[in-house]
Design a protein around this motif. Structure first.
Motif, PDB file in Angstrom:
ATOM      1  N   SER A  51      55.549 -14.065  39.764  1.00  0.00           N
ATOM      2  CA  SER A  51      56.728 -14.780  39.292  1.00  0.00           C
ATOM      3  C   SER A  51      56.535 -15.326  37.873  1.00  0.00           C
ATOM      4  O   SER A  51      57.489 -15.793  37.267  1.00  0.00           O
ATOM      5  N   ARG A  54      57.112 -10.886  33.467  1.00  0.00           N
ATOM      6  CA  ARG A  54      58.402 -10.224  33.398  1.00  0.00           C
ATOM      7  C   ARG A  54      58.257  -8.896  32.658  1.00  0.00           C
ATOM      8  O   ARG A  54      57.510  -8.799  31.691  1.00  0.00           O
ATOM      9  N   ASP A  55      58.990  -7.883  33.143  1.00  0.00           N
ATOM     10  CA  ASP A  55      59.046  -6.607  32.437  1.00  0.00           C
ATOM     11  C   ASP A  55      60.040  -6.726  31.301  1.00  0.00           C
ATOM     12  O   ASP A  55      61.209  -7.020  31.526  1.00  0.00           O
ATOM     13  N   GLN A  56      59.567  -6.520  30.091  1.00  0.00           N
ATOM     14  CA  GLN A  56      60.487  -6.631  28.964  1.00  0.00           C
ATOM     15  C   GLN A  56      60.564  -5.326  28.196  1.00  0.00           C
ATOM     16  O   GLN A  56      59.622  -4.532  28.217  1.00  0.00           O
ATOM     17  N   ASN A  61      55.102  -5.509  30.445  1.00  0.00           N
ATOM     18  CA  ASN A  61      54.970  -6.628  31.355  1.00  0.00           C
ATOM     19  C   ASN A  61      54.207  -7.761  30.687  1.00  0.00           C
ATOM     20  O   ASN A  61      53.045  -7.625  30.343  1.00  0.00           O
ATOM     21  N   GLN A  67      59.640 -19.227  32.955  1.00  0.00           N
ATOM     22  CA  GLN A  67      60.974 -18.786  32.566  1.00  0.00           C
ATOM     23  C   GLN A  67      61.782 -18.227  33.748  1.00  0.00           C
ATOM     24  O   GLN A  67      62.964 -18.503  33.899  1.00  0.00           O
ATOM     25  N   ASN A  68      61.109 -17.437  34.622  1.00  0.00           N
ATOM     26  CA  ASN A  68      61.822 -16.872  35.770  1.00  0.00           C
ATOM     27  C   ASN A  68      62.411 -17.968  36.654  1.00  0.00           C
ATOM     28  O   ASN A  68      63.529 -17.843  37.161  1.00  0.00           O
ATOM     29  N   ASP A  71      65.416 -19.437  35.114  1.00  0.00           N
ATOM     30  CA  ASP A  71      66.547 -18.521  35.282  1.00  0.00           C
ATOM     31  C   ASP A  71      67.118 -18.596  36.693  1.00  0.00           C
ATOM     32  O   ASP A  71      68.335 -18.579  36.875  1.00  0.00           O
ATOM     33  N   GLN A 274      63.473  -5.366  40.033  1.00  0.00           N
ATOM     34  CA  GLN A 274      63.096  -6.592  39.313  1.00  0.00           C
ATOM     35  C   GLN A 274      62.154  -7.413  40.191  1.00  0.00           C
ATOM     36  O   GLN A 274      62.506  -8.480  40.673  1.00  0.00           O
ATOM     37  N   ASN A 276      59.416  -9.159  39.617  1.00  0.00           N
ATOM     38  CA  ASN A 276      58.968 -10.475  39.168  1.00  0.00           C
ATOM     39  C   ASN A 276      60.024 -11.532  39.441  1.00  0.00           C
ATOM     40  O   ASN A 276      59.730 -12.607  39.961  1.00  0.00           O
ATOM     41  N   TYR A 277      61.262 -11.188  39.101  1.00  0.00           N
ATOM     42  CA  TYR A 277      62.340 -12.143  39.308  1.00  0.00           C
ATOM     43  C   TYR A 277      62.574 -12.364  40.805  1.00  0.00           C
ATOM     44  O   TYR A 277      62.785 -13.482  41.263  1.00  0.00           O
TER      45      TYR A 277
END
Lengths: 306, 307
Positions: A51, A54-56, A61, A67-68, A71, A274, A276-277
């Motif tokens: 968590s 994040r894949d950007q 990654n 941040q997650n 969000d 998604q 991670n999210y």
């Protein structure tokens, strides 16, 4: 867990005669503890780890800190699912538990013939897999060949629309009540059976009627069981997945992909990749569930001590 | 749950023997018509969906759509439906049935074994870290099982375990409820003096467990086993995410796939098979519950005393 087990804590002097430094007990605990560690503790830790990334598009990654979570907390889809299960549990859990309690009190009243028959009949749905329960009810709700269609034909109108946006939550609630009413009834009934006979005799001498006995002896006597059943029902409501997921096939317009937080996490991972999210959603949901279950338990026991 | 346990410990201990003698000495009262009506209504509510399932398993796909749901109609085709269900798609239903049996025997059996040995260890031994074990396991009960699903899937996927029976069996091996139930059950069911006597006689701890203690724990073990069987038999979420190859599906995932075949543009609905398959899925569990009622009912009673 290993670090915790090495640390010696002063335990309360128990009734067991074994020395605190005797490690023999671990031989019994170890197999369970190892599998538990691998199947519960490791996934929780891994979820927390996931968590934080994040894949950007740029940089692949990468670590994003909290941040997650930020969000998730401002994610309208997440909160809409959360609200839905909150409304669901505030209405469905009391209805189910009150029905269970009425049935348990009736079984315990000594005023019924064939107690065993009612007990097993009401418990039967518990043995039906949630998937099958959702399929049966889903078919019955159907306006094509379901009972809803039959009743609508009979009335000559379209009153019953269980699979529409307006009624879907009620329809799901009904399935859950059907599945777990008998199970909770058995828990209450088992607790009622061990209320000491002296209390009833005392009540009878005092001239207490049936209602007075129910509210002054029986219900306070099984408060522990009621708290436990409420706690598990609340946890179950937050985890709602099978029923809406299966009804989605029959009512795609009424059940969204983020209908419950669990469906949201599932669809984020397996339709949207998604991960991670989704892990952050699962953790936030888990924390909220645990807090609410804890509040239910504390409140329940505090009233007991009043 | 801890706080609940500590509440009125004396009363719980004092009266737990009541469970064994089943009930209290109370006079049978006047039969109540009102209560009977309430209970009959609840039984009807419970039984209607099951009747619907049985009745509609006897209909053809065509008469499903054209008849009243709660009565027989068209040619009686229960046996044709069963035959078609079992042979459809090269007998995939039987394969799912076999998979479910595998998951139940190894998963629920293993979960019961692990929970029994560990619960007994908690009840009858004092060892460093005992309280930590308690705290961690009880804490984990509050964590939603489905919250673990995504990370478990990713872990298994990196180990190459997804799409294998292990992906279903390994997570099924843990039953915190079973662990808790055996633990509370063993405190009273196995007298500590008996274990001391066995030690004096030179019996090893494991030998004592398998020859003496396990017999005393039998009702608790049967209860844990039954609930583990139901949990594994009914498992849907875990296999749904872990398996993509239909040849490893359990019945639940298979049936939901069949039902989804009915929707979509070029769909050929096989609702009659979904309905018959559902009926075949619940029969074994219902039979197990009916035959072993005495065990699980007394086991549940014990569990609730200790709450």
């Amino acid at each position: 867990m290993t670090t915790m087990s090495v640390r010696r804590r002063a335990g309360t002097p128990g009734t067991l005669r074994r020395d605190r430094r005797d490690w023999k007990g671990w031989a019994f605990i170890a197999p369970f503890a190892l599998v538990f560690l691998a199947m519960t503790v490791v996934p929780i830790v891994y979820a927390i780890y996931l968590s934080l990334f994040r894949d950007q598009l740029v940089g692949g990654n990468s670590f994003v800190g909290l941040q997650n979570y930020l969000d998730v907390l401002s994610d309208a889809k997440f909160w809409s699912g959360m609200w839905r299960v909150a409304i669901f549990l505030v209405i469905q859990v009391p209805i189910m538990l009150i029905l269970s309690l009425i049935a348990a009190l009736a079984l315990d009243s000594l005023r019924l013939y064939a107690v065993g028959f009612y007990r097993i009949m009401l418990f039967l749905p518990y043995a039906v897999p949630g998937v099958v329960a959702a399929l049966i009810w889903g078919f019955m709700y159907g306006t094509q060949f379901g009972l809803a269609a039959n009743i609508n034909d009979f009335l000559g109108s379209q009153v019953l629309q269980p699979l529409t946006l307006r009624w879907i939550l009620v329809s799901i609630g009904n399935i859950v009540v059907w599945e777990f009413m008998g199970y909770n009834m058995l828990i209450f009934y088992s607790a009622l059976k061990v209320i000491p006979a002296e209390l009833y005799e005392a009540a009878e001498i005092d001239g207490a009627g049936s209602w007075r006995t129910i509210f002054s002896i029986k219900i306070p006597g099984i408060r522990g069981a009621i708290v436990i059943a409420t706690m598990f029902s609340v946890i179950g409501s937050f985890q709602l997945f099978n029923e809406p997921q299966l009804l989605q096939g029959l009512a795609p317009n009424a059940v969204s992909t983020y209908f419950t937080p669990n469906m949201y996490a599932y669809n984020l991972s397996f339709a949207g990749q998604q991960f991670n999210y989704a892990a952050a959603v699962a953790i936030v949901m888990g924390v909220i569930t645990a807090v609410i279950a804890y509040v239910v338990q504390v409140r329940g026991t505090r009233q007991e001590n009043r | 749950m801890t706080t609940v346990t500590s509440r009125r410990p004396s009363r719980a201990a004092q009266h737990s023997h009541v469970v064994a003698v089943h009930g209290r000495p109370r006079r049978r009262r006047r039969h109540s018509v009102g209560l009977t009506i309430v209970m009959v209504i609840l039984v009807i509510y419970t039984i209607v969906p099951l009747l619907w399932l049985i009745i509609n398993a006897s209909k053809t796909q065509a008469s499903l759509f054209a008849s009243f749901g709660l009565w027989f109609s068209g040619p009686f085709s229960l046996f044709t439906n069963i035959w078609t269900t079992l042979t459809y798609d090269d007998g995939i239903f039987l394969r799912w049935f076999g998979n479910t049996l595998l998951y139940v025997v190894v998963g629920a059996g293993g979960a019961t074994l692990l929970a029994t040995i560990a619960g007994y260890g908690m009840a009858k031994f004092k060892f460093p870290g005992r309280r930590a074990v308690f705290a961690v396991v009880i804490g984990a009960i509050a964590v939603p099982g489905t919250a673990l699903a995504v990370p478990t899937f990713l872990l298994f996927s990196s180990l190459g375990l997804t799409n294998t029976p292990w992906a279903i069996i390994l997570p099924s091996l843990i039953s915190p409820f079973g662990f808790y139930l055996i633990w509370t059950y063993a405190i009273e069911a196995v007298p500590t003096e008996l274990l001391e006597a066995a030690r004096v006689d030179g019996s090893g701890e494991f030998r004592t467990f398998f020859t003496i203690s396990s017999r005393l724990l039998a009702p608790g073990i049967v209860t844990v086993l039954l609930f583990a069987i139901v949990a594994t038999w009914n498992n849907y979420f875990l296999p749904l995410i872990m398996l993509s190859d239909p040849k490893w599906y359990p019945l639940t995932v298979g049936l939901s796939n069949w039902s989804q075949q009915g929707t979509g543009a070029s769909a050929v609905p096989i609702y009659n098979l979904v309905i018959t398959g559902s009926l075949l899925t619940i029969i074994p569990v219902v039979i197990i519950f009916l035959f072993l009622q005495r065990f699980w009912q007394s086991g549940l009673a014990t569990g609730s005393v200790k709450q």
